[in-house]
Write a protein that holds these residues in place. Structure first.
Motif, PDB file in Angstrom:
ATOM      1  N   GLY A 145      55.660  51.289  -2.318  1.00 33.08           N
ATOM      2  CA  GLY A 145      54.626  50.917  -1.355  1.00 33.08           C
ATOM      3  C   GLY A 145      53.696  52.058  -1.005  1.00 33.08           C
ATOM      4  O   GLY A 145      53.551  52.437   0.156  1.00 33.08           O
ATOM      5  N   HIS A 146      53.018  52.592  -2.004  1.00 33.36           N
ATOM      6  CA  HIS A 146      52.155  53.752  -1.773  1.00 33.36           C
ATOM      7  C   HIS A 146      50.918  53.408  -0.949  1.00 33.36           C
ATOM      8  O   HIS A 146      50.247  54.297  -0.439  1.00 33.36           O
ATOM      9  N   THR A 147      50.587  52.116  -0.842  1.00 30.60           N
ATOM     10  CA  THR A 147      49.391  51.717  -0.096  1.00 30.60           C
ATOM     11  C   THR A 147      49.710  51.367   1.356  1.00 30.60           C
ATOM     12  O   THR A 147      48.813  50.964   2.095  1.00 30.60           O
ATOM     13  N   LEU A 148      50.959  51.502   1.773  1.00 26.79           N
ATOM     14  CA  LEU A 148      51.366  51.100   3.117  1.00 26.79           C
ATOM     15  C   LEU A 148      50.585  51.874   4.184  1.00 26.79           C
ATOM     16  O   LEU A 148      50.553  53.100   4.180  1.00 26.79           O
ATOM     17  N   LYS A 149      49.972  51.129   5.116  1.00 28.83           N
ATOM     18  CA  LYS A 149      49.197  51.742   6.192  1.00 28.83           C
ATOM     19  C   LYS A 149      49.797  51.474   7.576  1.00 28.83           C
ATOM     20  O   LYS A 149      49.499  52.217   8.525  1.00 28.83           O
ATOM     21  N   ARG A 155      49.845  57.504   2.986  1.00 29.29           N
ATOM     22  CA  ARG A 155      48.663  56.788   3.443  1.00 29.29           C
ATOM     23  C   ARG A 155      48.869  56.074   4.781  1.00 29.29           C
ATOM     24  O   ARG A 155      47.980  55.367   5.239  1.00 29.29           O
ATOM     25  N   LYS A 187      50.704  41.524   0.884  1.00 29.58           N
ATOM     26  CA  LYS A 187      50.077  42.624   1.596  1.00 29.58           C
ATOM     27  C   LYS A 187      50.698  42.821   2.973  1.00 29.58           C
ATOM     28  O   LYS A 187      50.494  43.855   3.610  1.00 29.58           O
ATOM     29  N   ASN A 224      50.459  46.676   2.570  1.00 28.24           N
ATOM     30  CA  ASN A 224      49.873  47.632   3.527  1.00 28.24           C
ATOM     31  C   ASN A 224      50.350  47.412   4.951  1.00 28.24           C
ATOM     32  O   ASN A 224      50.045  48.210   5.835  1.00 28.24           O
ATOM     33  N   LYS A 281      53.434  46.801  -4.576  1.00 24.31           N
ATOM     34  CA  LYS A 281      52.428  47.827  -4.864  1.00 24.31           C
ATOM     35  C   LYS A 281      51.137  47.646  -4.078  1.00 24.31           C
ATOM     36  O   LYS A 281      50.337  48.579  -3.997  1.00 24.31           O
ATOM     37  N   PHE A 282      50.920  46.459  -3.489  1.00 33.02           N
ATOM     38  CA  PHE A 282      49.728  46.244  -2.673  1.00 33.02           C
ATOM     39  C   PHE A 282      50.060  46.073  -1.192  1.00 33.02           C
ATOM     40  O   PHE A 282      49.195  45.719  -0.399  1.00 33.02           O
ATOM     41  N   TYR A 320      52.414  39.353  -4.861  1.00 32.35           N
ATOM     42  CA  TYR A 320      52.224  40.732  -4.422  1.00 32.35           C
ATOM     43  C   TYR A 320      51.754  40.725  -2.970  1.00 32.35           C
ATOM     44  O   TYR A 320      50.548  40.777  -2.698  1.00 32.35           O
TER      45      TYR A 320
END
Length: 258
Positions: free
Chosen positions: A76-80, A109, A19, A49, A46-47, A17
């Motif tokens: 990729g809801h956590t993508l920053k 996000r 990042k 960012n 999913k993790f 997973y």
């Protein structure tokens, strides 16, 4: 390059997973295969960012890979952080931009967005405007870097769309906009840019590049100067007026005295 991305996504012992993904595409098939891989294995993102894709000199980039990208990144809801470089993509069209814009709207996000459209010849002003509108959906965006150098479709209408939509970016702290060198911009576009700056009071860092724009004169500098007056927390200002022959020392001094 495909094996590198595949290892990053599927190695159960190390980066099952990930990042962070930082990748450069070489040609059309390379792009298609890797984005298909990203799409089909979206559950592993999913993790995620940090995502950086470099499509530089992929001279033919059909819309399908960008559709794969849109489908794959939904997980990729956590993508920053997102960086996309399309430099010299002669095949990147409005259809591809449509997929990209829809992808951007889903990244709630996202804090940093970097997109390089320099020397993309086929995208229309309507495509650019639609993309700008999509950016305004990212509520908590802090850093925005857009490069439209050598894009004939970068016109007054696109800058007016920027003024109309990006003023909603209340959390934006850093803004970079690169224009000039072949863009179709008049003083009306510069006025829209000035109004945009005036509305973004949270900015701390600004970089504006207008090299080679013959319309940049003392009046244009006055417009930008007026836009900067409302930004109280600005600590870094970078302006590029290279080869703007109508500028004079007095207009530049007035800007520095702001």
């Amino acid at each position: 390059m495909y094996k590198i991305l595949k290892t990053c996504l599927f190695d159960n012992n190390h980066l099952r997973y990930p990042k962070k993904i930082d990748n450069k595409f070489k040609d059309r098939m390379d792009t298609r295969e890797q984005l298909m891989s990203l799409c089909l294995n979206a559950r592993n993102l999913k993790f995620l960012n940090y995502l950086s894709f470099n499509f530089q000199k992929c001279f033919y980039l059909p819309p399908e890979p960008l559709q794969y990208f849109r489908n794959g990144i939904k997980a990729g809801h956590t993508l920053k952080y997102l960086s996309l470089k399309f430099t010299m993509n002669e095949g990147l069209s409005d259809k591809g931009i449509l997929h990209l814009a829809k992808t951007i709207r889903e990244m709630k996000r996202l804090e940093t967005l970097i997109v390089d459209f320099s020397q993309c010849a086929i995208i229309s002003e309507r495509g650019f405007a639609y993309f700008i509108k999509a950016i305004s959906s990212i509520k908590f965006l802090k850093n925005l870097d857009l490069d439209f150098s050598c894009c004939k479709a970068m016109t007054d209408k696109v800058l007016d769309a920027s003024r109309k939509y990006l003023h909603r970016s209340h959390y934006l702290e850093s803004l970079t906009i690169k224009l000039g060198n072949g863009t179709e911009i008049s003083l009306y576009g510069i006025s829209s840019l000035g109004l945009l700056l005036k509305s973004l009071r949270s900015l701390k860092k600004i970089q504006i590049e207008l090299p080679g724009l013959g319309i940049v004169n003392a009046y244009a500098i006055g417009i930008l100067n007026d836009g900067l007056k409302n930004i109280k927390n600005l600590h870094t200002l970078s302006l590029n007026f290279l080869s703007c022959s109508k500028l004079n020392e007095i207009s530049l001094i007035s800007l520095l005295d702001n």
